[in-house]
Motif scaffolding. Structure first.
Motif, short mmCIF file in Angstrom:
data_model
loop_
_atom_site.label_atom_id
_atom_site.label_comp_id
_atom_site.label_asym_id
_atom_site.label_seq_id
_atom_site.Cartn_x
_atom_site.Cartn_y
_atom_site.Cartn_z
N PRO A 169 0.81 -1.22 0.00
CA PRO A 169 0.00 0.00 0.00
C PRO A 169 0.84 1.27 0.00
O PRO A 169 1.97 1.30 0.49
N VAL A 170 0.25 2.32 -0.57
CA VAL A 170 0.83 3.66 -0.58
C VAL A 170 -0.24 4.60 -0.05
O VAL A 170 -1.36 4.63 -0.58
N ILE A 171 0.05 5.36 1.00
CA ILE A 171 -0.90 6.30 1.58
C ILE A 171 -0.36 7.71 1.42
O ILE A 171 0.74 8.02 1.88
N ARG A 172 -1.12 8.55 0.73
CA ARG A 172 -0.74 9.94 0.50
C ARG A 172 0.66 10.07 -0.09
O ARG A 172 1.44 10.93 0.29
N GLY A 173 0.97 9.17 -1.00
CA GLY A 173 2.25 9.22 -1.68
C GLY A 173 3.40 8.62 -0.91
O GLY A 173 4.55 8.70 -1.35
N MET A 174 3.13 7.98 0.24
CA MET A 174 4.18 7.41 1.06
C MET A 174 4.00 5.91 1.21
O MET A 174 2.87 5.42 1.32
#
Length: 794
Positions: A169-174
């Motif tokens: 997963p990637v959350i808000r580009g992180m």
């Protein structure tokens, strides 16, 4: 440190439940939760106010909750994600043994339909941060074969994938070490620093997930800059008995078969469960007939990527004891995966070794074999008005990449196996949290976390050395419910960490003969690094009125440099590049602000979140523009630090039209800026809009079918042209999806049938953050997913 954690485990598990035994006089409230049509509501949350005591309604809508006679309880707060919350004054209740509560319909993007235990951290973080809850039904409806893939349907969440069986997963580009996966109270540790290393979690063994967006370092520790994926503890049956569930699915694109069977039970305070999952999939197809490697165009025969097949076998068992005052469970899980790596991704591929010869299920070299074992002990104790939680865990993670030595410039006779890279990571974790409710409207949480990691390498290739890591954190968090309109929260945290890196000498091989020269090259020196940090956060939750709410959160987060960022120096074939660490990297610190506005009515749910963040010494892996001097090393990428800015928007909306028609909208946009280069950071997700239209007004008279729905969805991903130096831009894409589902009554059992078609038009498109984007490989083509779930109660 290792011995200390082991002793803490033994002492806590064996003696703490007995030490906390005993209880006082209790008052008991019994009742039923129903909707406006007098149908029972299962999984509604009933919370006592003031206080933290809560329960959940059972299958018939019934509930029972007790509390000490000296507690002055004024209200019962009743909520369910599919209904409008309500508050019942106890002084207006005539019969405490038959409380009738009716909830009015509401519309939500995500519905929670099971009974779960929510830990203290998740309860408190909801006060000021954006958090979304998804359940088993959501995961099944958005099934892609991986747990991470289902999360990508949420705004602000993307997926970094390598083929179809490996995703993270990637959350808000992180992503990577900036996202914490909190698996049933324990931070999951594997080799999450690698883009080609998936999340080692059985996609069928997840019942409910909380996705926290934004900084969460205060409560969860280092690595919580981007957010937390909190997998809730196992569901308990409400009454004594046993239940069996079997789910089977098939995917046409890669001929994938998945089967999972789960057994749950409860008897006289004892709870138990077991699950077994098997997945088998072949090479997958893409809407393309060629790809690019090192400047050469190479063929994809019959649109099928050779050696992308895989097999998985996962299992878990849980046993525990639960009562009003204490709950203690022990859970063991095993994740086992064998997956091929596309033949064109390692070494110097030629057309002849890209032919699959119609053996689509063969797993050849190169391939990866992953295993993750996890033993967790969760304990919750109610001590009067206060609550104590103790989580203890040990994890064994083993990752192996196997390949022909000749593809790496090494004489096969000079090594004793085909193990190119082996990484073994053992992690011990202990978490303690104590919540004190010292006054009405006040919750104070004290907590501590300890972790010890030991990594050992193997194989003829080198990327990461042996190392030991230790982390210790202490925090205090205070929530103040000023009144029914305002909730304030603030906290402070201290952390200390240390890495001990061991020297590695790598044999040097002759480039002409592939034989060892007898010389050695120091790839990593012997060194250690020590870090410490103070951080804090402050948040406000303001209820404007019954329908509107605003949350504001300010956080100072941090992250210690990981061992891979400090000490790597080798070819990472899954990423097609040589990765080089920097032993001088410093602590990464962030200062973030989040604002979330939400509106909820009987026909509309609307939530808009905006965030802005400034990072000092942001660590990232960037291309240098030079080629590696190692055999088949590709381009050289190096970890570096620069100050950076992040900002973005997330929108989630759900509108209920007349005539059983429902529309859903999810949009996300994130951008960042490297303040040193004035360019974007690499691997930033593109902006996207996802829209779904669902109709569920089918009425089958005297039929075995019920709850039938059909839907159509479209996803617009915009072009990503804000890229780092030497990083490719990615064009935009438009994807259509469709599906249907229903319940089928057979022999007294209610079966759940689903059929989804992903990428209906077989569109050729790229995922900017996919590792295969580097060699111009598009994403998976048209895929029909069929699933059937069969429940059995006995």
């Amino acid at each position: 440190m290792l011995h200390l954690l082991y002793r803490l485990w033994v002492v806590t598990f064996l003696f703490l439940p007995q030490f906390l035994a005993g209880q006082g006089h209790q008052l008991i409230l019994n009742g039923v939760i129903k909707d406006k049509e007098n149908r029972p509501i299962e999984a509604a949350t009933i919370k006592m106010v003031p206080g933290v005591r809560h329960t959940v309604s059972g299958p018939g809508g019934s509930f029972s909750i007790s509390y000490p006679i000296d507690e002055k309880i004024k209200f019962l707060e009743v909520s369910h994600l599919a209904y409008t919350p309500t508050r019942v004054r106890l002084e207006d209740v005539e019969n405490y043994f038959d409380i009738q509560i009716t909830l009015q319909d509401a519309v939500h993007v995500l519905q929670a339909v099971e009974v779960y235990r929510q830990n203290l951290l998740a309860t408190l973080v909801q006060e000021s941060q954006p958090i979304q809850v998804i359940d088993r039904e959501f995961i099944e409806k958005n099934n892609t074969g991986t747990f991470s893939g289902a999360l990508a349907a949420l705004p602000g969440v993307s997926t970094m994938n390598l083929g179809v069986g490996i995703a993270k997963p990637v959350i808000r580009g992180m992503s990577f070490n900036r996202i914490i996966v909190n698996n049933r109270g324990i931070k999951q540790e594997g080799q999450q620093w690698g883009a080609d290393h998936g999340l080692e979690i059985d996609p069928f063994d997840v019942e409910s997930v909380e996705v926290i967006k934004g900084p969460a370092s205060l409560l969860y520790g280092s690595d919580g800059l981007g957010g937390v994926i909190n997998i809730r503890a196992d569901r308990f049956l409400e009454a004594d008995g046993d239940q069996l569930n079997w789910i089977s699915s098939y995917q046409t694109n890669n001929d994938a078969f998945s089967n999972s069977i789960n057994w749950q039970g409860r008897k006289k305070g004892w709870v138990y469960s077991a699950r077994l999952t098997h997945q088998d999939y072949g090479d997958y197809t893409v809407p393309a007939d060629e790809f690019t490697y090192a400047g050469f165009n190479l063929p994809i025969y019959e649109n099928r990527l050779k050696n992308t097949a895989g097999r998985e076998l996962h299992y878990s068992v849980m046993v525990g004891r639960t009562s009003e005052r204490a709950t203690s469970t022990v859970r063991f899980s095993a994740f086992n995966q064998e997956a091929g790596i596309f033949t064109g991704a390692i070494g110097l591929p030629r057309s002849y070794n890209l032919r699959h010869e119609n053996r689509h299920r063969d797993i050849d070299f190169p391939r990866q074999e992953n295993q993750h074992l996890m033993l967790v002990n969760n304990n919750t104790f109610t001590l009067g008005k206060n609550t104590l939680e103790v989580d203890l865990g040990v994890q064994w993670n083993r990752r192996e990449e196997l390949s022909f030595p000749g593809a790496h410039g090494i004489d096969p006779s000079s090594v004793n196996s085909d193990l190119a890279l082996g990484l073994g990571l053992t992690t011990y974790t202990a978490n303690v949290r104590y919540q004190v409710n010292w006054a009405p409207g006040h919750k104070v949480l004290f907590g501590g976390q300890a972790q010890y990691m030991e990594n050992e390498r193997d194989g003829f290739e080198f990327l990461l050395p042996d190392f030991n890591s230790t982390q210790l954190g202490l925090f205090n968090y205070h929530v103040w419910e000023v009144n029914s309109k305002w909730i304030l929260n603030a906290g402070i945290r201290y952390d200390h960490g240390r890495h001990d890196i061991q020297q590695h000498l790598q044999p040097v091989y002759d480039l002409a003969t592939f034989e060892p020269t007898g010389e050695f090259m120091e790839r990593t020196p012997n060194f250690n690094r020590e870090f410490e940090n103070f951080s804090g956060a402050f948040g406000v939750n303001h209820v404007l009125n019954r329908k509107n709410n605003v949350k504001v959160n300010f956080g100072n987060s941090f992250r210690f440099p990981s061992a891979i960022e400090l000490s790597s120096n080798g070819v990472h074939h899954g990423n097609f590049r040589h990765e080089l660490g920097d032993p001088a990297l410093d602590i990464e610190r962030g200062y973030q602000a989040d604002v979330t506005f939400s509106h909820e009515s009987t026909t509309l749910l609307f939530e808009l979140s905006a965030f802005y963040a400034y990072y000092q010494q942001y660590i990232y892996l960037a291309p240098t523009g030079r080629f590696s001097d190692l055999p088949s090393g590709g381009t050289l990428w190096q970890y570096r630090q620069d100050d950076a800015l992040f900002n973005g928007l997330e929108l989630a909306a759900n509108y209920k039209f007349p005539f059983h028609l429902k529309a859903e909208l999810a949009a996300e946009w994130v951008q960042n800026l490297n303040l040193d280069t004035d360019l974007s950071l690499p691997l930033t997700p593109a902006a996207s809009i996802l829209a779904n239209l669902e109709y569920n007004g089918f009425s089958w008279t005297n039929s075995i079918f019920s709850d039938t729905y059909i839907f159509a969805g479209a996803e617009q991903v915009f072009a990503q042209d804000r890229v780092d130096r030497n990083e490719r831009t990615t064009p935009g894409s438009f994807i259509l999806n469709a599906g249907m589902g229903c319940r089928i009554q057979v022999a007294g059992r209610q079966l759940q049938f689903r059929m989804n078609m992903n990428n209906v038009l077989n569109t050729s498109y790229f995922n900017h953050i996919s590792r295969y984007r580097l060699i111009n490989l598009p994403e998976q083509g048209r895929n029909l997913v069929i699933s059937l779930k069969v429940p059995v109660k006995f």
